[in-house]
Enzyme design. Structure first.
Site, PDB file in Angstrom:
ATOM      1  N   LEU A   1       0.817  -1.220   0.000  1.00 56.62           N
ATOM      2  CA  LEU A   1       0.000   0.000   0.000  1.00 56.62           C
ATOM      3  C   LEU A   1       0.852   1.273   0.000  1.00 56.62           C
ATOM      4  O   LEU A   1       0.419   2.315   0.477  1.00 56.62           O
ATOM      5  CB  LEU A   1      -0.985   0.005   1.186  1.00 56.62           C
ATOM      6  CG  LEU A   1      -1.984  -1.161   1.210  1.00 56.62           C
ATOM      7  CD1 LEU A   1      -2.905  -1.048   2.433  1.00 56.62           C
ATOM      8  CD2 LEU A   1      -2.838  -1.186  -0.064  1.00 56.62           C
TER       9      LEU A   1
ATOM     10  N   TYR B   1      14.568   3.461 -13.565  1.00 56.72           N
ATOM     11  CA  TYR B   1      13.334   2.660 -13.614  1.00 56.72           C
ATOM     12  C   TYR B   1      13.331   1.714 -14.823  1.00 56.72           C
ATOM     13  O   TYR B   1      13.067   0.512 -14.686  1.00 56.72           O
ATOM     14  CB  TYR B   1      12.128   3.610 -13.656  1.00 56.72           C
ATOM     15  CG  TYR B   1      10.827   2.941 -14.032  1.00 56.72           C
ATOM     16  CD1 TYR B   1      10.144   2.141 -13.126  1.00 56.72           C
ATOM     17  CD2 TYR B   1      10.282   3.108 -15.311  1.00 56.72           C
ATOM     18  CE1 TYR B   1       8.941   1.531 -13.487  1.00 56.72           C
ATOM     19  CE2 TYR B   1       9.097   2.506 -15.665  1.00 56.72           C
ATOM     20  CZ  TYR B   1       8.430   1.713 -14.755  1.00 56.72           C
ATOM     21  OH  TYR B   1       7.262   1.104 -15.115  1.00 56.72           O
TER      22      TYR B   1
ATOM     23  N   PHE C   1       4.956  20.572 -21.031  1.00 59.67           N
ATOM     24  CA  PHE C   1       6.409  20.779 -20.962  1.00 59.67           C
ATOM     25  C   PHE C   1       6.984  20.566 -22.362  1.00 59.67           C
ATOM     26  O   PHE C   1       6.833  19.504 -22.942  1.00 59.67           O
ATOM     27  CB  PHE C   1       7.032  19.820 -19.954  1.00 59.67           C
ATOM     28  CG  PHE C   1       6.550  20.071 -18.547  1.00 59.67           C
ATOM     29  CD1 PHE C   1       7.126  21.076 -17.770  1.00 59.67           C
ATOM     30  CD2 PHE C   1       5.488  19.346 -18.010  1.00 59.67           C
ATOM     31  CE1 PHE C   1       6.672  21.341 -16.487  1.00 59.67           C
ATOM     32  CE2 PHE C   1       5.026  19.604 -16.731  1.00 59.67           C
ATOM     33  CZ  PHE C   1       5.621  20.601 -15.965  1.00 59.67           C
TER      34      PHE C   1
ATOM     35  N   GLY D   1      15.400  14.299 -19.812  1.00 56.13           N
ATOM     36  CA  GLY D   1      15.277  12.842 -19.712  1.00 56.13           C
ATOM     37  C   GLY D   1      14.013  12.276 -20.326  1.00 56.13           C
ATOM     38  O   GLY D   1      13.774  11.082 -20.245  1.00 56.13           O
TER      39      GLY D   1
HETATM   40  N1  LIG Z   1       1.112   3.027 -15.597  1.00 58.73           N
HETATM   41  C1  LIG Z   1       1.844   2.824 -16.676  1.00 58.73           C
HETATM   42  O1  LIG Z   1       1.764   3.565 -17.654  1.00 58.73           O
HETATM   43  C2  LIG Z   1       2.803   1.648 -16.737  1.00 58.73           C
HETATM   44  C3  LIG Z   1       3.518   1.457 -17.923  1.00 58.73           C
HETATM   45  C4  LIG Z   1       4.391   0.385 -18.017  1.00 58.73           C
HETATM   46  C5  LIG Z   1       4.524  -0.475 -16.954  1.00 58.73           C
HETATM   47  N2  LIG Z   1       3.829  -0.265 -15.800  1.00 58.73           N
HETATM   48  C6  LIG Z   1       3.999  -1.220 -14.707  1.00 58.73           C
HETATM   49  O2  LIG Z   1       2.725  -1.650 -14.273  1.00 58.73           O
HETATM   50  C7  LIG Z   1       2.806  -1.991 -12.882  1.00 58.73           C
HETATM   51  C8  LIG Z   1       1.681  -1.309 -12.117  1.00 58.73           C
HETATM   52  O3  LIG Z   1       1.861   0.093 -12.223  1.00 58.73           O
HETATM   53  P1  LIG Z   1       0.714   1.141 -11.886  1.00 58.73           P
HETATM   54  O4  LIG Z   1       0.769   2.196 -12.916  1.00 58.73           O
HETATM   55  O5  LIG Z   1      -0.562   0.430 -11.623  1.00 58.73           O
HETATM   56  O6  LIG Z   1       1.288   1.794 -10.546  1.00 58.73           O
HETATM   57  P2  LIG Z   1       0.764   1.777  -9.024  1.00 58.73           P
HETATM   58  O7  LIG Z   1       1.744   2.584  -8.239  1.00 58.73           O
HETATM   59  O8  LIG Z   1      -0.662   2.184  -8.980  1.00 58.73           O
HETATM   60  O9  LIG Z   1       0.877   0.245  -8.645  1.00 58.73           O
HETATM   61  C9  LIG Z   1       2.031  -0.311  -8.044  1.00 58.73           C
HETATM   62  C10 LIG Z   1       1.559  -1.101  -6.832  1.00 58.73           C
HETATM   63  O10 LIG Z   1       2.683  -1.765  -6.251  1.00 58.73           O
HETATM   64  C11 LIG Z   1       2.638  -1.584  -4.852  1.00 58.73           C
HETATM   65  N3  LIG Z   1       4.008  -1.666  -4.338  1.00 58.73           N
HETATM   66  C12 LIG Z   1       5.020  -0.796  -4.580  1.00 58.73           C
HETATM   67  N4  LIG Z   1       6.129  -1.207  -3.941  1.00 58.73           N
HETATM   68  C13 LIG Z   1       5.820  -2.359  -3.299  1.00 58.73           C
HETATM   69  C14 LIG Z   1       6.539  -3.253  -2.471  1.00 58.73           C
HETATM   70  N5  LIG Z   1       7.828  -3.023  -2.165  1.00 58.73           N
HETATM   71  N6  LIG Z   1       5.911  -4.338  -1.974  1.00 58.73           N
HETATM   72  C15 LIG Z   1       4.600  -4.571  -2.265  1.00 58.73           C
HETATM   73  N7  LIG Z   1       3.864  -3.751  -3.047  1.00 58.73           N
HETATM   74  C16 LIG Z   1       4.474  -2.664  -3.563  1.00 58.73           C
HETATM   75  C17 LIG Z   1       2.011  -0.217  -4.636  1.00 58.73           C
HETATM   76  O11 LIG Z   1       1.462  -0.051  -3.342  1.00 58.73           O
HETATM   77  C18 LIG Z   1       0.960  -0.220  -5.741  1.00 58.73           C
HETATM   78  O12 LIG Z   1      -0.255  -0.777  -5.296  1.00 58.73           O
HETATM   79  C19 LIG Z   1       4.194  -1.608 -12.418  1.00 58.73           C
HETATM   80  O13 LIG Z   1       4.991  -2.771 -12.418  1.00 58.73           O
HETATM   81  C20 LIG Z   1       4.673  -0.639 -13.482  1.00 58.73           C
HETATM   82  O14 LIG Z   1       6.065  -0.651 -13.595  1.00 58.73           O
HETATM   83  C21 LIG Z   1       2.967   0.783 -15.663  1.00 58.73           C
END
Ligand SMILES: NC(=O)c1ccc[n+]([C@@H]2O[C@H](COP(=O)([O-])OP(=O)(O)OC[C@H]3O[C@@H](n4cnc5c(N)ncnc54)[C@H](O)[C@@H]3O)[C@@H](O)[C@H]2O)c1
Length: 310
Positions: free
Chosen positions: A33, A148, A208, A275
């Site tokens: 969370l 990242y 931006f 970046g």
């Molecule tokens: N949103 C995008 O455009 C996008 C694009 C490419 C990849 N991703 C990948 O999709 C996945 C989900 O991303 P999102 O956009 O839903 O972000 P988000 O931040 O809403 O979801 C990430 C979740 O991981 C949990 N979390 C973070 N660190 C943690 C830990 N150490 N232990 C347990 N839980 C942990 C967070 O509480 C959160 O619920 C990620 O792996 C992200 O890299 C997202």
């Protein structure tokens, strides 16, 4: 099917959890969370999903939980997703995204889990698309411009390692910039969440640079469909998920202003941010051929669904 969704309280993860619960799967959400929100899971928890609050850096706790529940499939989405934070604190980013993924794989191996679906990134792994043949396919050279992107790529390497060493079945979905309801402005497609919020509060969008920079925006519902298809397939390795279409930030602002019937949703311009890539889009031909997946939500429809949810 018994499954784990790490990061299941987050933006993308919670939509996946809803879909899994809807089809009758037994779902355990593993999430600390840190950026995820309990409210995202309201309906899933009411329908029987379980939440275990756990940091994936805690290898022992994760292994014990996985051994106890023995999930057939693990959808691994938990991650440090903030690109700027990854550059400020690359060791923390690696601890979560690389170390955490190694812990997930090790726990899966110990519990005999059949399939790992890892959510990687296509938007942050290939680097600058300008000057390359767009859309980019999976054979494109890896050249991330952030810690990242690098940590996600390193995690993919661990997936391949666990396949070679232990025969684990894994797939890495390289997503474009995902948007939709429940999105936090911090993520890769945060611009849409920010613009939608401004539109609703009567503000004006800040762009931006000159706004001609492009991304491959993918609606979250299409990502969920791909994750389900990936879990049910035997495809391994990296698979791009995108629309193949470039959309500029100017186009986003214009489309949202029109959909929201907002007078004066005129962009203000600020200096470009360091970046950031100028252009990118992803070729999802492999996903179509091997997963039978293609995105079905147009940008305009997806933006409308996102706006309606605010
Ligand atoms: N949103 C995008 O455009 C996008 C694009 C490419 C990849 N991703 C990948 O999709 C996945 C989900 O991303 P999102 O956009 O839903 O972000 P988000 O931040 O809403 O979801 C990430 C979740 O991981 C949990 N979390 C973070 N660190 C943690 C830990 N150490 N232990 C347990 N839980 C942990 C967070 O509480 C959160 O619920 C990620 O792996 C992200 O890299 C997202």
């Amino acid at each position: 099917m018994d499954c784990f969704v790490t990061g299941g309280a987050g933006f993308i993860g919670s939509h996946l959890v809803d879909a899994l619960v809807a089809r009758g799967d037994q779902v355990t959400v593993v999430d600390d969370l840190s950026t995820g929100r309990l409210v995202n899971l309201d309906s899933a928890l009411a329908a029987g999903a379980k939440l275990v609050e756990l940091d994936i850096r805690d290898a022992a706790a994760l292994a014990a939980l996985t051994l106890e529940r023995k999930p057939e499939t693990i959808f691994h989405l938990a991650a440090q997703i903030d690109v700027r934070k990854s550059l400020e604190d690359p060791a923390f980013d690696a601890a979560v995204n690389v170390g955490g993924t190694a812990n997930v794989l090790e726990a899966a191996r110990g519990a005999g889990s059949g399939r790992i679906v890892f959510v990687s990134t296509g938007g942050a792994i290939y680097g600058e698309g300008e000057g390359q043949q767009l859309p980019l396919d999976e054979a494109t050279a890896i050249a991330p411009l952030s810690a990242y992107g690098q940590s996600k790529y390193a995690a993919e390497g661990y997936l391949a390692l666990y396949e070679r060493l232990y025969g684990l079945s894994t797939i890495a979905l390289r997503l474009g910039n995902v948007y939709g309801p429940r999105q936090d402005p911090l993520g890769e497609a945060g611009v849409i969440a920010i613009f939608c919020g401004l539109l609703r509060s009567g503000g004006r969008p800040t762009i931006f640079g000159d706004g001609t920079q492009t991304r491959d925006y993918l609606y979250v519902g299409d990502v969920v469909a791909a994750a389900l298809a990936a879990a049910g397939s035997e495809t391994t390795g990296a698979v791009n998920l995108g629309t193949g279409r470039e959309a500029s930030v100017l186009e986003l602002a214009e489309t949202l202003g029109r959909l929201g019937s907002a007078d004066g949703f005129e962009p203000e311009f600020a200096p470009p941010r360091a970046g950031e890539v100028q252009r990118i889009s992803l070729d999802a031909g492999r996903a179509e051929a091997e997963l039978g997946w293609r995105p079905t939500t147009s940008l305009e429809d997806g933006l409308r669904l996102t706006l309606d949810a605010i």
